[in-house]
Design an enzyme around this catalytic site. Sequence first.
Site, PDB file in Angstrom:
ATOM      1  N   GLY A 101       1.076  -1.467  -0.034  1.00 41.07           N
ATOM      2  CA  GLY A 101      -0.126   0.197   0.138  1.00 41.07           C
ATOM      3  C   GLY A 101       0.416   1.529  -0.170  1.00 41.07           C
ATOM      4  O   GLY A 101       2.072   1.126  -0.270  1.00 41.07           O
ATOM      5  N   ASN A 102      -0.170   2.321   0.207  1.00 41.31           N
ATOM      6  CA  ASN A 102       0.677   3.906   0.590  1.00 41.31           C
ATOM      7  C   ASN A 102       0.580   4.388   1.604  1.00 41.31           C
ATOM      8  O   ASN A 102      -0.942   4.153   2.412  1.00 41.31           O
ATOM      9  CB  ASN A 102       1.543   4.289  -0.593  1.00 41.31           C
ATOM     10  CG  ASN A 102      -0.030   4.781  -1.557  1.00 41.31           C
ATOM     11  OD1 ASN A 102      -0.812   4.879  -1.199  1.00 41.31           O
ATOM     12  ND2 ASN A 102      -0.664   4.294  -2.335  1.00 41.31           N
ATOM     13  N   ARG A 103       1.037   5.412   1.712  1.00 39.00           N
ATOM     14  CA  ARG A 103       0.893   6.565   2.682  1.00 39.00           C
ATOM     15  C   ARG A 103      -0.903   7.655   2.343  1.00 39.00           C
ATOM     16  O   ARG A 103      -0.636   8.702   3.441  1.00 39.00           O
ATOM     17  CB  ARG A 103       2.053   7.440   3.054  1.00 39.00           C
ATOM     18  CG  ARG A 103       2.802   6.915   3.755  1.00 39.00           C
ATOM     19  CD  ARG A 103       4.015   7.821   3.754  1.00 39.00           C
ATOM     20  NE  ARG A 103       5.333   7.043   3.927  1.00 39.00           N
ATOM     21  CZ  ARG A 103       5.801   6.189   4.935  1.00 39.00           C
ATOM     22  NH1 ARG A 103       5.100   6.243   6.734  1.00 39.00           N
ATOM     23  NH2 ARG A 103       7.240   6.001   4.903  1.00 39.00           N
ATOM     24  N   SER A 104      -1.280   7.377   1.275  1.00 44.75           N
ATOM     25  CA  SER A 104      -2.209   8.505   0.947  1.00 44.75           C
ATOM     26  C   SER A 104      -3.775   7.766   1.998  1.00 44.75           C
ATOM     27  O   SER A 104      -4.166   6.948   2.609  1.00 44.75           O
ATOM     28  CB  SER A 104      -2.958   8.520  -0.378  1.00 44.75           C
ATOM     29  OG  SER A 104      -4.332   8.717  -0.320  1.00 44.75           O
ATOM     30  N   ALA A 110      -3.456   7.383  -5.265  1.00 45.38           N
ATOM     31  CA  ALA A 110      -2.379   7.053  -5.276  1.00 45.38           C
ATOM     32  C   ALA A 110      -2.281   5.608  -5.213  1.00 45.38           C
ATOM     33  O   ALA A 110      -2.795   4.690  -4.569  1.00 45.38           O
ATOM     34  CB  ALA A 110      -0.995   7.647  -3.862  1.00 45.38           C
TER      35      ALA A 110
END
Length: 403
Positions: free
Chosen positions: A208-211, A276
């Site tokens: 995943g990512n930090r969005s 993102a």
Amino acid sequence: MANLTGKKILLGVTGSIAAYKAAFLVRLLIKAGAEVQVLMTKAGGSFISPLTLSTLSKRPVHTDISSEESWNNHVEMGLWADAMVIAPLTASSLAKMACGISDNVIAATYLSARCPVFFAPAMDLDMWQHPATQENVRRLQSYGNHLIPVGHGELASGLVGEGRMAEPEEIVAMLSRFWEKEQSLAGKKVMITAGPTYEPIDPVRFIGNRSSGKMGIALADAAARRGAEVSLILGPSRLSPQEKRVQSIPVQTADEMYQAARKAFQDADIVILSAAVADYRPRETATQKIKKTGDTLQMELVKTPDIAAALGREKRTGQLLVGFALETENELANAQSKLEKKNFDLIVLNSLQDAGAGFNYDTNKITILGKDNKIRKFELKSKQAVAEDILDEVEALRGGGDS
Ligand code: PMT
């Protein structure tokens, strides 16, 4: 002709010589159809009598949070209003608002207000230019408040320069334009992607990512407030839109986002891709939790669909496609290349090099690039204010018939 029919306005008057203009302001607001509740600091009351303003507004003026007889419910007033306008706003009251100090009725109501807040500073030119004042103005703007720009001219000190409070006519016109904008996207369908995507590795892990989804949700709410019908395709996020006119479509993976986006794209007039999206996902998703065995673990990743590129290829005349670029280096060149490759009409660049910009912050700092090599840079602002700037650019482009 300004139209503020039915709008409820809280007018805060602080202690500046420009407070005399508040009488004209109340009269013009009422003439434009608004209901006005005046709040004053004690210093404000030294410059213009509460009796004058209560006579003009036909309501008692509140000069304190409480009096011997009653308590003025600043929370209720904050909820009652469609807008709060603080005019004139002194350097001292500006600093209090920027720092969240609530030791008078205006500052306390400001902190409770959920409505849009407009502030019209009034002070001498050196006070206005002082870095502390300028920083406080930036801070207030970054919280989503609207600056009513100061005017240039002769000041109470006799000096000539910037710092005059805007004229009451300008303030009323600005409010009127603000609400006109509200319905500027009526009848339009807007599709927005937001948040991260989670690509499962096994039942407990993902890529995943930090969005956080904040930027896309702010865009969805802002478009809905302008009257659009909004489809928000939202990756895993703890947040949700506030506006009822936003239809949220929750998704987890890039594939799910792609499917939902292709569907909503069919009848969308404006498409904004702020998500993102993971560029790669594991080729296989393990059905059971992967056990810790060797010192290393190899995983094969495959490309996810590039939603933006696919929509860019399918775009019809009249559809407007806006992309985002999150960069860490060579920002302008990378954004320009994405604008062209993905067939965007506009691209919104945000860089992780800028403090307060990008993932999870409540603020963002953007540059918007157009196909005509036009570049517009914006200050650090709240994501709500950034969303308004983006929609203003989108509407300007639609108005120009470039899409
Ligand atoms: O959610 P927040 O915490 O508020 O953070 C906001 C944000 C930083 C996520 C947002 O402002 C932002 O920059 N979003 C785009 C992030 C990104 O992945 O950019 P990119 O440069 O990798 O992608 C370029 C464009 O293609 C983007 O519009 C992206 O949505 C789109 N894309 C990318 C890959 C893919 N597979 N499909 C896509 O549609």
